[in-house]
Design a protein around this motif. Structure first.
Motif, short mmCIF file in Angstrom:
data_model
loop_
_atom_site.label_atom_id
_atom_site.label_comp_id
_atom_site.label_asym_id
_atom_site.label_seq_id
_atom_site.Cartn_x
_atom_site.Cartn_y
_atom_site.Cartn_z
N GLN A 173 51.58 142.34 4.22
CA GLN A 173 50.59 142.04 3.19
C GLN A 173 49.75 140.82 3.56
O GLN A 173 50.09 140.06 4.46
N ARG A 174 48.68 140.62 2.81
CA ARG A 174 47.99 139.33 2.85
C ARG A 174 48.93 138.27 2.29
O ARG A 174 49.85 138.58 1.52
N TYR A 175 48.70 137.02 2.62
CA TYR A 175 49.60 135.97 2.17
C TYR A 175 48.92 134.61 2.30
O TYR A 175 47.85 134.48 2.93
N VAL A 176 49.53 133.60 1.69
CA VAL A 176 49.09 132.21 1.86
C VAL A 176 50.31 131.39 2.23
O VAL A 176 51.44 131.71 1.85
N ILE A 182 55.80 131.18 2.88
CA ILE A 182 54.78 132.23 2.83
C ILE A 182 54.86 132.93 1.48
O ILE A 182 55.92 133.44 1.11
N ALA A 183 53.75 132.95 0.75
CA ALA A 183 53.68 133.66 -0.54
C ALA A 183 52.79 134.87 -0.36
O ALA A 183 51.60 134.74 -0.03
N MET A 184 53.34 136.05 -0.57
CA MET A 184 52.60 137.29 -0.34
C MET A 184 51.66 137.60 -1.50
O MET A 184 51.92 137.23 -2.65
N LEU A 185 50.57 138.28 -1.19
CA LEU A 185 49.54 138.61 -2.17
C LEU A 185 49.34 140.13 -2.25
O LEU A 185 49.44 140.82 -1.24
N PRO A 186 49.06 140.65 -3.45
CA PRO A 186 48.94 139.93 -4.73
C PRO A 186 50.29 139.72 -5.40
O PRO A 186 50.38 138.97 -6.35
N ASP A 187 51.35 140.37 -4.92
CA ASP A 187 52.67 140.30 -5.53
C ASP A 187 53.72 140.22 -4.44
O ASP A 187 53.44 140.49 -3.26
N PRO A 188 54.96 139.84 -4.79
CA PRO A 188 56.03 139.82 -3.80
C PRO A 188 56.17 141.16 -3.09
O PRO A 188 55.99 142.21 -3.69
N MET A 215 53.84 130.82 16.71
CA MET A 215 53.33 132.17 16.46
C MET A 215 51.93 132.33 17.05
O MET A 215 51.57 133.42 17.52
N GLN A 216 51.13 131.28 17.03
CA GLN A 216 49.81 131.34 17.66
C GLN A 216 49.94 131.63 19.15
O GLN A 216 49.23 132.46 19.71
N GLN A 217 50.89 130.94 19.81
CA GLN A 217 51.11 131.14 21.25
C GLN A 217 51.61 132.55 21.55
O GLN A 217 51.37 133.09 22.63
N HIS A 218 52.28 133.15 20.58
CA HIS A 218 52.83 134.50 20.79
C HIS A 218 51.93 135.58 20.19
O HIS A 218 52.37 136.70 19.92
N LYS A 219 50.65 135.24 20.00
CA LYS A 219 49.60 136.19 19.61
C LYS A 219 49.89 136.85 18.26
O LYS A 219 49.58 138.01 18.04
N ALA A 220 50.52 136.09 17.36
CA ALA A 220 50.77 136.57 16.00
C ALA A 220 50.46 135.42 15.04
O ALA A 220 51.35 134.91 14.35
N PRO A 221 49.20 134.99 14.99
CA PRO A 221 48.86 133.80 14.19
C PRO A 221 49.15 133.99 12.71
O PRO A 221 48.94 135.06 12.14
N LEU A 222 49.63 132.92 12.10
CA LEU A 222 49.91 132.92 10.66
C LEU A 222 48.63 132.55 9.92
O LEU A 222 48.47 131.44 9.41
N ASN A 223 47.70 133.51 9.89
CA ASN A 223 46.36 133.25 9.36
C ASN A 223 46.10 133.92 8.01
O ASN A 223 44.97 133.96 7.55
N GLY A 224 47.13 134.46 7.39
CA GLY A 224 46.98 135.05 6.07
C GLY A 224 46.55 136.50 6.05
O GLY A 224 46.50 137.12 4.98
N GLN A 225 46.24 137.08 7.21
CA GLN A 225 45.78 138.46 7.25
C GLN A 225 46.95 139.44 7.21
O GLN A 225 48.04 139.15 7.69
N ALA A 226 46.69 140.63 6.63
CA ALA A 226 47.67 141.71 6.68
C ALA A 226 47.81 142.20 8.12
O ALA A 226 46.87 142.10 8.90
N VAL A 227 48.97 142.72 8.45
CA VAL A 227 49.25 143.15 9.81
C VAL A 227 49.85 144.55 9.80
O VAL A 227 50.78 144.83 9.06
#
Length: 533
Positions: free
Chosen positions: A61-64, A88-94, A183-195
């Motif tokens: 999910q998206r998250y902040v 990490i808080a997932m959006l819009p719900d857990p 995570m950035q170095q391992h090509k999985a950035p914690l940028n809030g986007q869904a994956v």
């Protein structure tokens, strides 16, 4: 396994078509045929769903990120003032917590201030920690092997916590480090986007199915209720009469839903039949259907040949039919959308989910990143090149005779959707993990539907199977359309085989053929690809 997946067509008839002849594709002559477009991703709340590699963020999910790594004030006066991870808080719900990388389970259960937690040994001295979960996946136990993206549990607020979130930690040689640069170095950035789901692995043993019987081992827990509730605030769930519970379970088994979801609706509507009066709007029966809705969706639940709106078995079976028609298996958002379709109110959705969890919750067999069934595809996509189709089908032909195991990801054992996914991965196209999600991904703009008599080699064939009559549950690839010949991982008996899809055209409740467009995860800089035959 569905009886129609038994590969009843005689092998001798299939083998009569030379294998290489089926790989001949009509030449592409249009200059536009070489154009290669980037994959259209599903729109999940405005976020782009990205393909993944060896590492991924621990949610789809998206998250902040609500709290970073290192020194911090103690939140709410509890817990540590040195944070050994990120929150990490997932959006819009857990939502679901997923493994950031493959590994083995070191911890599964209560873990100090982290509450319900899982710790994975990811190899090379690296371990990852997932804390504060509401509950863990039943497959989580010490020593279990976990694949990347596998479901670990549900985001929650157990342990020293002031609200729903996931504590995510990374340690190297038992020393916690900041997960963000790692995570950035391992090509999985914690940028809030869904994956999106990770592509199938081509090494190592096949993953066991989780939950049992789920395609690709992919499922997701019923989402938690939101705060806006009405009836459930004052009326606790009651004991379900045994006969009514039997109808819930029977309908759930047919349509592959948690029976507790049907119980949640039954409790909300009539307290499982305790109040069977006709509503002020004219709704009837234990699951309260309007006659107009019943005329479209009503089904016979007790086998007497009549769909009776006032019959408990028929009403409950129709509720399961209706929910699957509304897309209940298309991720957590699909569950809420389907319940909302039953009764257009957010408080109603939350009431039903509250009751469903009170009766035990459960897992929905579906893909949490499914785009949903909307969309007609994009018939204006340039055709996929001959060269790419030959590579896809050539790889598939080389794997004839491989085994079939539900949930397997290769290298020599597959289920239907992992095989199709791996075949198209040979030409740089990453599609979702399950058959239903693959069809919806195409409908979102990565392909278009074609009539059965217009099928071409490489087209994807979708039809219903073990997930019930309203859900795509199987996928194969057209190999030779002239003979209705398909290639794919068909069932445990036949494995990866050639089969005749002519029977399926007329005997399946759902049957569709879709064509993948000339798309790629990584289109060339010039926008052109070679189309040699």
């Amino acid at each position: 396994m569905n009886k129609y997946l038994t590969g009843a067509v005689p092998v001798a008839l299939i083998a009569a078509v030379p294998l290489m002849a089926a790989l001949v594709v009509a030449p592409v002559t249009s200059p536009a045929a070489g154009e290669e477009l980037a994959i259209t991703q599903c729109d999940q709340g405005g976020a782009q769903v990205q393909p993944t590699g060896a590492w991924r963020v621990p949610t789809s999910q998206r998250y902040v990120i609500t709290s970073g790594f290192g020194p911090r004030p103690s939140p709410g006066g509890i817990g540590s003032t040195y944070h050994e991870g990120v929150d990490i808080a997932m959006l819009p719900d857990p939502g679901s917590v997923l493994a950031a990388a493959a590994g083995k389970v070191k911890v599964a259960g209560p873990y100090g201030g982290l509450g319900n937690a899982v710790v994975l040994d990811n190899g090379g001295g690296i371990s990852t920690t997932y804390g504060h979960m509401a509950k863990l996946d039943p497959a989580m136990h010490v020593g279990a092997t976990v694949t990347i993206g596998q479901h670990l549990g549900l985001e929650g607020s157990t342990g020293n916590s002031t609200g729903n979130h996931l504590h995510f930690g990374v340690a190297i040689n038992n020393k916690y480090i900041n997960p963000i640069p790692f995570m950035q170095q391992h090509k999985a950035p914690l940028n809030g986007q869904a994956v999106a789901p990770s592509p199938p692995r081509h090494t190592g043993p096949p993953a066991p199915p989780t939950p049992p019987g789920g395609e690709g081992g992919i499922g997701f827990p019923l989402p938690l209720p939101g705060k806006d509730r009405r009836q459930s605030l004052n009326t606790p769930p009651i004991v379900i009469p045994s006969a009514i519970k039997g109808f819930y379970v029977k309908a759930a088994n047919r349509y592959k839903l948690p029976w507790t979801l049907l119980a949640g609706i039954g409790m909300e509507e009539t307290a499982h039949g305790m109040d069977l009066g006709v509503s002020s709007a004219g709704a009837r029966g234990v699951m309260q259907f309007m006659p107009a809705t019943w005329s479209v969706y009503g089904v016979d639940g007790d086998g007497d040949g009549i769909a009776d709106i006032n019959d408990n078995a028929d009403s409950i079976m129709t509720a399961a039919n209706y929910l699957t028609k509304l897309g209940v298996t298309s991720g957590p958002a699909g569950v809420k959308k389907a319940i909302f379709g039953y009764n257009h109110a957010d408080w109603y959705v939350n009431d039903v989910l509250y009751y469903a969890h009170a009766y035990g919750g459960g897992t929905v067999l579906g893909d949490p990143t499914d785009c949903g069934s909307g969309g007609d595809g994009n018939p204006d996509l340039p055709p996929i090149s001959d060269k790419r189709i030959k590579k896809v089908l050539g790889w598939a032909k080389d794997h004839l005779g491989d085994g079939y195991v539900m949930g397997a990801n290769g290298p020599n054992t597959w289920d239907c959707s992992s095989f199709a996914m791996a075949a198209y991965a040979q030409v740089g196209i990453t599609m979702p993990r399950t058959a239903s999600a693959q069809r919806d991904w195409l409908a979102a703009g990565n392909g278009f539907k074609v009539p059965a008599d217009k099928a071409k080699p490489g087209d994807l064939i979708f039809f219903d199977s073990y997930l019930g009559p309203n859900k795509i549950g199987h996928v194969e690839m057209v190999f030779n359309p002239a003979g209705h010949q398909a290639i794919g991982a068909r069932n445990p008996k036949d494995g990866v085989t050639l089969s005749d899809y002519g029977y399926d055209i007329t005997h399946k409740h759902l049957f569709e053929i879709w064509r993948v467009g000339q798309v790629s995860d990584h289109p060339s800089k010039t926008g052109q690809t070679t189309t040699t035959n």
